[in-house]
Design a protein around this motif. Structure first.
Motif, PDB file in Angstrom:
ATOM      1  N   ARG A 143      35.831 118.753  50.045  1.00 45.48           N
ATOM      2  CA  ARG A 143      34.854 118.383  49.033  1.00 45.48           C
ATOM      3  C   ARG A 143      35.420 118.615  47.652  1.00 45.48           C
ATOM      4  O   ARG A 143      36.383 119.335  47.462  1.00 45.48           O
ATOM      5  CB  ARG A 143      33.586 119.220  49.198  1.00 45.48           C
ATOM      6  CG  ARG A 143      32.736 118.779  50.347  1.00 45.48           C
ATOM      7  CD  ARG A 143      31.377 119.393  50.233  1.00 45.48           C
ATOM      8  NE  ARG A 143      31.437 120.835  50.290  1.00 45.48           N
ATOM      9  CZ  ARG A 143      30.825 121.630  49.422  1.00 45.48           C
ATOM     10  NH1 ARG A 143      30.139 121.114  48.432  1.00 45.48           N
ATOM     11  NH2 ARG A 143      30.902 122.928  49.536  1.00 45.48           N
ATOM     12  N   GLY A 197      38.722 136.164  48.876  1.00 42.24           N
ATOM     13  CA  GLY A 197      38.363 136.779  50.141  1.00 42.24           C
ATOM     14  C   GLY A 197      37.357 136.024  50.971  1.00 42.24           C
ATOM     15  O   GLY A 197      36.882 136.540  51.973  1.00 42.24           O
ATOM     16  N   LEU A 213      36.591 133.055  53.502  1.00 38.84           N
ATOM     17  CA  LEU A 213      37.330 132.203  54.423  1.00 38.84           C
ATOM     18  C   LEU A 213      36.351 131.217  55.027  1.00 38.84           C
ATOM     19  O   LEU A 213      35.320 131.605  55.558  1.00 38.84           O
ATOM     20  CB  LEU A 213      37.950 133.070  55.526  1.00 38.84           C
ATOM     21  CG  LEU A 213      38.537 132.333  56.723  1.00 38.84           C
ATOM     22  CD1 LEU A 213      39.760 131.544  56.316  1.00 38.84           C
ATOM     23  CD2 LEU A 213      38.876 133.315  57.831  1.00 38.84           C
ATOM     24  N   TRP A 254      27.995 132.596  45.374  1.00 37.61           N
ATOM     25  CA  TRP A 254      28.753 132.625  46.641  1.00 37.61           C
ATOM     26  C   TRP A 254      27.872 132.131  47.769  1.00 37.61           C
ATOM     27  O   TRP A 254      28.292 131.347  48.615  1.00 37.61           O
ATOM     28  CB  TRP A 254      29.206 134.038  46.985  1.00 37.61           C
ATOM     29  CG  TRP A 254      30.133 134.714  46.032  1.00 37.61           C
ATOM     30  CD1 TRP A 254      30.115 136.042  45.703  1.00 37.61           C
ATOM     31  CD2 TRP A 254      31.218 134.153  45.310  1.00 37.61           C
ATOM     32  NE1 TRP A 254      31.116 136.322  44.812  1.00 37.61           N
ATOM     33  CE2 TRP A 254      31.801 135.185  44.553  1.00 37.61           C
ATOM     34  CE3 TRP A 254      31.744 132.866  45.212  1.00 37.61           C
ATOM     35  CZ2 TRP A 254      32.890 134.993  43.710  1.00 37.61           C
ATOM     36  CZ3 TRP A 254      32.823 132.662  44.376  1.00 37.61           C
ATOM     37  CH2 TRP A 254      33.392 133.706  43.632  1.00 37.61           C
ATOM     38  N   ASP A 284      27.258 128.491  47.476  1.00 32.89           N
ATOM     39  CA  ASP A 284      28.434 127.751  47.907  1.00 32.89           C
ATOM     40  C   ASP A 284      28.506 127.708  49.433  1.00 32.89           C
ATOM     41  O   ASP A 284      28.771 126.658  50.026  1.00 32.89           O
ATOM     42  CB  ASP A 284      29.669 128.428  47.323  1.00 32.89           C
ATOM     43  CG  ASP A 284      30.933 127.693  47.666  1.00 32.89           C
ATOM     44  OD1 ASP A 284      31.002 126.494  47.366  1.00 32.89           O
ATOM     45  OD2 ASP A 284      31.831 128.313  48.260  1.00 32.89           O
ATOM     46  N   THR A 313      25.779 125.475  50.854  1.00 35.42           N
ATOM     47  CA  THR A 313      26.104 124.068  50.610  1.00 35.42           C
ATOM     48  C   THR A 313      27.167 123.610  51.586  1.00 35.42           C
ATOM     49  O   THR A 313      27.128 122.499  52.109  1.00 35.42           O
ATOM     50  CB  THR A 313      26.645 123.868  49.187  1.00 35.42           C
ATOM     51  OG1 THR A 313      26.032 124.801  48.332  1.00 35.42           O
ATOM     52  CG2 THR A 313      26.382 122.481  48.688  1.00 35.42           C
ATOM     53  N   GLU A 314      28.107 124.492  51.777  1.00 37.19           N
ATOM     54  CA  GLU A 314      29.196 124.177  52.692  1.00 37.19           C
ATOM     55  C   GLU A 314      28.647 123.899  54.088  1.00 37.19           C
ATOM     56  O   GLU A 314      29.034 122.933  54.732  1.00 37.19           O
ATOM     57  CB  GLU A 314      30.116 125.398  52.750  1.00 37.19           C
ATOM     58  CG  GLU A 314      31.488 125.117  53.218  1.00 37.19           C
ATOM     59  CD  GLU A 314      32.238 124.365  52.159  1.00 37.19           C
ATOM     60  OE1 GLU A 314      32.692 123.263  52.479  1.00 37.19           O
ATOM     61  OE2 GLU A 314      32.363 124.852  51.023  1.00 37.19           O
ATOM     62  N   VAL A 326      31.635 130.400  57.340  1.00 37.60           N
ATOM     63  CA  VAL A 326      32.063 130.946  56.057  1.00 37.60           C
ATOM     64  C   VAL A 326      32.066 132.456  56.193  1.00 37.60           C
ATOM     65  O   VAL A 326      31.043 133.048  56.534  1.00 37.60           O
ATOM     66  CB  VAL A 326      31.129 130.522  54.916  1.00 37.60           C
ATOM     67  CG1 VAL A 326      31.618 131.096  53.593  1.00 37.60           C
ATOM     68  CG2 VAL A 326      31.031 129.026  54.848  1.00 37.60           C
ATOM     69  N   PHE A 380      32.948 136.233  54.544  1.00 37.29           N
ATOM     70  CA  PHE A 380      33.164 136.966  53.307  1.00 37.29           C
ATOM     71  C   PHE A 380      33.883 138.261  53.634  1.00 37.29           C
ATOM     72  O   PHE A 380      33.438 139.017  54.498  1.00 37.29           O
ATOM     73  CB  PHE A 380      31.829 137.296  52.629  1.00 37.29           C
ATOM     74  CG  PHE A 380      31.074 136.082  52.182  1.00 37.29           C
ATOM     75  CD1 PHE A 380      31.239 135.580  50.904  1.00 37.29           C
ATOM     76  CD2 PHE A 380      30.196 135.446  53.038  1.00 37.29           C
ATOM     77  CE1 PHE A 380      30.537 134.461  50.496  1.00 37.29           C
ATOM     78  CE2 PHE A 380      29.494 134.318  52.639  1.00 37.29           C
ATOM     79  CZ  PHE A 380      29.670 133.828  51.362  1.00 37.29           C
ATOM     80  N   LEU A 420      33.463 140.742  45.714  1.00 32.11           N
ATOM     81  CA  LEU A 420      32.744 139.686  46.414  1.00 32.11           C
ATOM     82  C   LEU A 420      31.358 140.175  46.813  1.00 32.11           C
ATOM     83  O   LEU A 420      30.350 139.555  46.494  1.00 32.11           O
ATOM     84  CB  LEU A 420      33.536 139.295  47.658  1.00 32.11           C
ATOM     85  CG  LEU A 420      33.188 137.977  48.307  1.00 32.11           C
ATOM     86  CD1 LEU A 420      33.435 136.853  47.347  1.00 32.11           C
ATOM     87  CD2 LEU A 420      34.049 137.792  49.546  1.00 32.11           C
TER      88      LEU A 420
END
Lengths: 505, 316
Positions: A95, A135, A137, B195, B198, B201-202, B235, B237, B243
């Motif tokens: 994307r 960090g 993934l 985060w 994101d 959305t991913e 996903v 983290f 983070l």
């Protein structure tokens, strides 16, 4: 990296972005994207549903990737791994985000791509891992289909018209064209080149489905980095496709090269940079304005006139006024041709599916029957048709066929044993077609016929014309099957409804 | 400015209507909202299918003037006492069309360009420099709720143009708040909401049905995953201070939620700056978003989700 075929590569953030851009472009052609890996390169390609446009992005193993490894099952140097994915799935991975300035820290470190094609496992999965600097993934497993890729064949040698232009310049020109314009005519005359977008007027009863629109941009050939086109050549392609290409080319910032020969044959656009080579093969509409003009000019000659005259009448009804006086009627024609193009696609499709020679006759008997009657009538009205209708149609089909072939490693693998033959024949016919094309212009007789038909039946111009054109062009009996059938479905039934249906199907 | 002859139950004026609007928009996934008026502010609750709720708390501080007169029916005590009342006070509850309310608040185009990123949950963060919302500086907004059962009247004044919107209210269908058991928190994570945004959305780019949240004190730490017809996405983290600001997970837990419901919180994720993710032993998930506005105290929006039954979440 065990026994099965393995493909593994790593992309840098920049390359990932490039892949994203390429995918965006390819996804405008098809909802499926084919991926083909070889020892030294990876190819992403897309073929549109009508098989009239094909795009491929070749990524060189040692230049584009941070690392690239392809191990085939049997260690064969020529081995390939090919599969097909939903464009949507690939785009969800690649994307637009990597260079998003708003989230600077949110940038990827690298992208790892891995396929283990293990026949022993039932699942087909492509594993993509995005490793972020901070960090995070992200791991994707995408389903794919194990399908052979289709590639268009284009002979650059025989394309005697070619030009090169800066992609940013081209893009800025493209911005002038309305969003709804459908076709793009590329022509040159007297040291000037013209890009003309146009849309054919389409009417269903009293309802105007499409308003005609034409925008022409004329530029000096010195704007091109290189321009070598026979004066008076016109080719028309789908504007949408071309626009997608220019947008992508602009992201690379490299000049765009185009090669083509004559209307009705493929045009290729290519450009590349940093290990990424993009090529797009687009079918041009066979009967372009150029041709028309030509015909019109020739009209004075005894035979040709038929064609010119025919066209004009038909064009006139549409109410379209083309900017150039000489070309005035053209737009209509071209639009029709566009439809024709679509048919082409179909034709190709069918061509692929069926062996060319035997089919034609059958088809004729079954579907195209209407055509045959029509054809005879046409000749009567004006001139007796020089040749039987059957031959002309096939040409197109055959012509298109050669463009798209499965790369099936062994021809045997493909369903049709006759593929190779077909290919060969197609090529031959291709040449023949060209020849016939000219002949058709000269003769022009069939068209007249078409006109008559129109009047009689009150069929839509588009459908009718298409038919005529094809008829004229087609010469050979063989390999036309696909074409004919297409015509049978759309072209044959000249009634409005049928036409409309064809368009919107 | 609330000039009320018979003191209305509630009256408040604000010049930060757009902030309120953006808070409300975060829970604009349903057309109906239940508004609770207290002396501390407004609490707006939107819920879906009885398995998720969103609470937006509009603090009194967001209003330039805020008058809450305790319902007079209560025989005891002084009725016209603005504000200062306490927990025991009977809150005023009513339901109102959230769609209409939002429509009113942006009647001057306060949020013109918003929808393009709003509903889909895709794309970018809240408006750019030229967003109407930012450009619109002036304008005041007055809320009035006369008495129980009366309509909610919103008066917007934008440079002399006055719009009065009267929204019918109705008795709310009372739904208890989804409880989260604070003593048995199995998961407490605070991170930047971008985060999370994101990640969601991913995951949503492939059409998925269930979101699986896995938190563990070791390796994958915190991961969100989902799978759909096109494939699966995970996903993860890492447990990095930069983070995950706070990461308290005593043991490995794994819950599943309906993805469609989680997506209701996407707007809040996009607008807010931080999110606190909490989960209790039963899998109830609380996502609390901190929405900061320039130069003001942050506002909070709390989303609560019930998990799929545990047995279904354990099987892979």
């Amino acid at each position: 990296m065990s026994a099965p075929t393995t493909l593994q590569f790593t992309l840098s953030p920049q390359s990932t972005q490039k892949v994203h851009e390429a995918l965006v472009c390819l996804s405008k052609f098809s909802e499926f994207i084919s991926l083909e890996a070889r020892r030294n390169k990876l190819c992403l390609s897309a073929l549109n549903s009508t098989k009239s446009a094909y795009g491929a992005v070749h990524l060189t193993a040692n230049k584009f990737f941070d690392s690239y490894q392809y191990l085939s099952q049997n260690g064969n140097e020529e081995a390939r791994f090919s599969c097909r994915l939903q464009a949507k799935a690939l785009l969800s991975v690649f994307r637009q985000r990597y260079l998003d300035s708003k989230e600077k820290p949110n940038s990827i470190d690298r992208c790892e791509f891995q396929v283990d094609d293990d026949p022993s496992r039932p699942e087909c999965r492509i594993l993509v891992r995005l490793i972020y600097t901070h960090g995070v993934l992200k791991t994707y497993k995408l389903t794919y289909e194990d399908v052979d890729s289709m590639h268009a064949v284009f002979d650059r040698e025989s394309a005697d018209n070619n030009w090169t232009i800066s992609s940013s310049l081209l893009k800025s020109y493209m911005e002038h064209f309305g969003p709804k314009a459908e076709q793009l005519d590329i022509s040159s005359e007297n040291g000037r080149a013209a890009f003309t977008s146009f849309t054919e007027k389409l009417i269903d009863g009293k309802e105007i489905l499409k308003q005609p629109l034409q925008t022409s941009i004329s530029l000096d050939t010195t704007d091109f980095e290189h321009f070598n086109v026979t004066s008076g050549t016109h080719v028309a392609i789908s504007l949408k496709d071309f626009r997608a290409i220019t947008l992508h080319a602009d992201t690379l910032g490299e000049p765009v090269h185009a090669d083509y020969s004559s209307p009705g044959r493929a045009l290729q656009v290519h450009y590349g940079r940093d290990g990424m080579q993009c090529e797009f093969t687009l079918m041009t509409t066979p009967d372009t304005r150029g041709t028309q003009q030509h015909r019109a000019v020739v009209a004075s000659a005894p035979q040709p006139r038929s064609r010119a005259s025919t066209r004009q009448p038909s064009a006139a009804p549409s109410g379209y006024t083309a900017p150039r006086s000489s070309v005035s009627k053209q737009p209509t024609t071209s639009a029709v041709e566009q439809e024709g193009e679509e048919d082409y696609g179909l034709g190709m499709d069918m061509g692929i599916d069926m062996p060319p020679p035997p089919v034609p006759s059958q088809h004729i008997s079954s579907q195209p029957q209407p055509l045959q009657p029509l054809l005879p009538k046409r000749p009567q009205s004006t001139h007796p048709p020089p040749r039987p209708p059957s031959p002309p149609l096939p040409n197109h089909a055959s012509a298109s066929k050669p463009l798209f072939l499965t790369y099936a490693s062994s021809s045997s693998s493909s369903e049709h044993s006759g593929d190779e033959d077909e290919l060969a024949r197609g090529l031959e016919e291709f040449h023949d077609l060209v020849g016939w094309d000219t002949a058709g212009r000269a003769a022009g007789a069939p068209q007249v016929v078409a006109k008559d038909v129109e009047l009689e039946e009150g069929a839509l111009r588009g459908g009718r014309r298409r038919k005529t054109k094809r008829v004229v062009d087609d010469d050979e009996d063989e390999g036309n099957a696909g074409r004919k059938e297409t015509m049978g479905t759309e072209g044959i039934a000249p009634t409005q409804t049928s036409l409309v249906k064809g368009l919107f199907d | 400015m609330p000039s009320n002859l018979p003191p209305p139950l509630f009256a408040a004026t604000t010049t930060s209507a757009r902030h309120i609007n953006s808070l409300l928009k975060c829970c604009g996934f349903d057309s109906k909202a239940c508004i609770q008026i207290t002396s501390d502010g407004l609490r707006v609750t939107v819920e879906d299918c009885n398995v998720m709720q969103a609470h937006a708390f509009i603090d009194k501080a967001l209003f330039n003037s805020y008058t809450f007169n305790l319902p007079s029916p209560s025989p005891s005590s002084s009725s016209p006492d603005p504000g200062e009342s306490h927990e025991e006070e009977e809150p005023i509850l009513f339901a109102v069309s959230l769609t209409a309310l939002l429509e009113c608040l942006q009647i001057f185009g306060a949020e013109a360009g918003r929808d393009k990123w709003g509903s889909g949950g895709g794309g970018t963060m809240a408006g750019g420099v030229f967003d109407q919302q930012v450009l619109r500086i002036g304008g005041s907004c007055k809320f009035e709720y006369e008495a129980v059962g009366s309509p909610l009247v919103i008066t917007l004044d934008d440079a002399g143009v006055i719009t009065t919107c009267t929204l019918s209210t109705w008795a709310p269908t009372l739904v208890d708040d989804i409880p989260i058991i604070r003593d048995s928190l199995t998961l407490k994570i605070i991170m930047k909401s971008t985060w999370l945004f994101d990640a969601i959305t991913e995951l949503s780019s492939t059409s998925v049905e269930k979101l699986q949240i896995l938190a563990s004190p070791s390796a994958p730490y915190f991961s969100l995953s989902a799978s759909g017809p096109l494939g699966s996405t995970v996903v993860e983290f890492a447990n990095d201070r930069s983070l995950l600001e706070t990461f308290v997970v005593p043991e490995t837990v794994q819950y599943r939620y309906r993805f469609g419901l989680i997506k209701h919180a996407v707007k809040a994720m996009a607008v807010s700056s931080k999110v606190s993710i909490r989960g209790d032993r039963r899998g109830t998930l609380s996502l609390q978003f901190m929405v900061e506005q320039d130069g003001g105290a942050p506002s909070f929006i709390d989303f609560r989700f019930l998990a799929y039954a545990a047995d279904s979440s354990d099987e892979e």
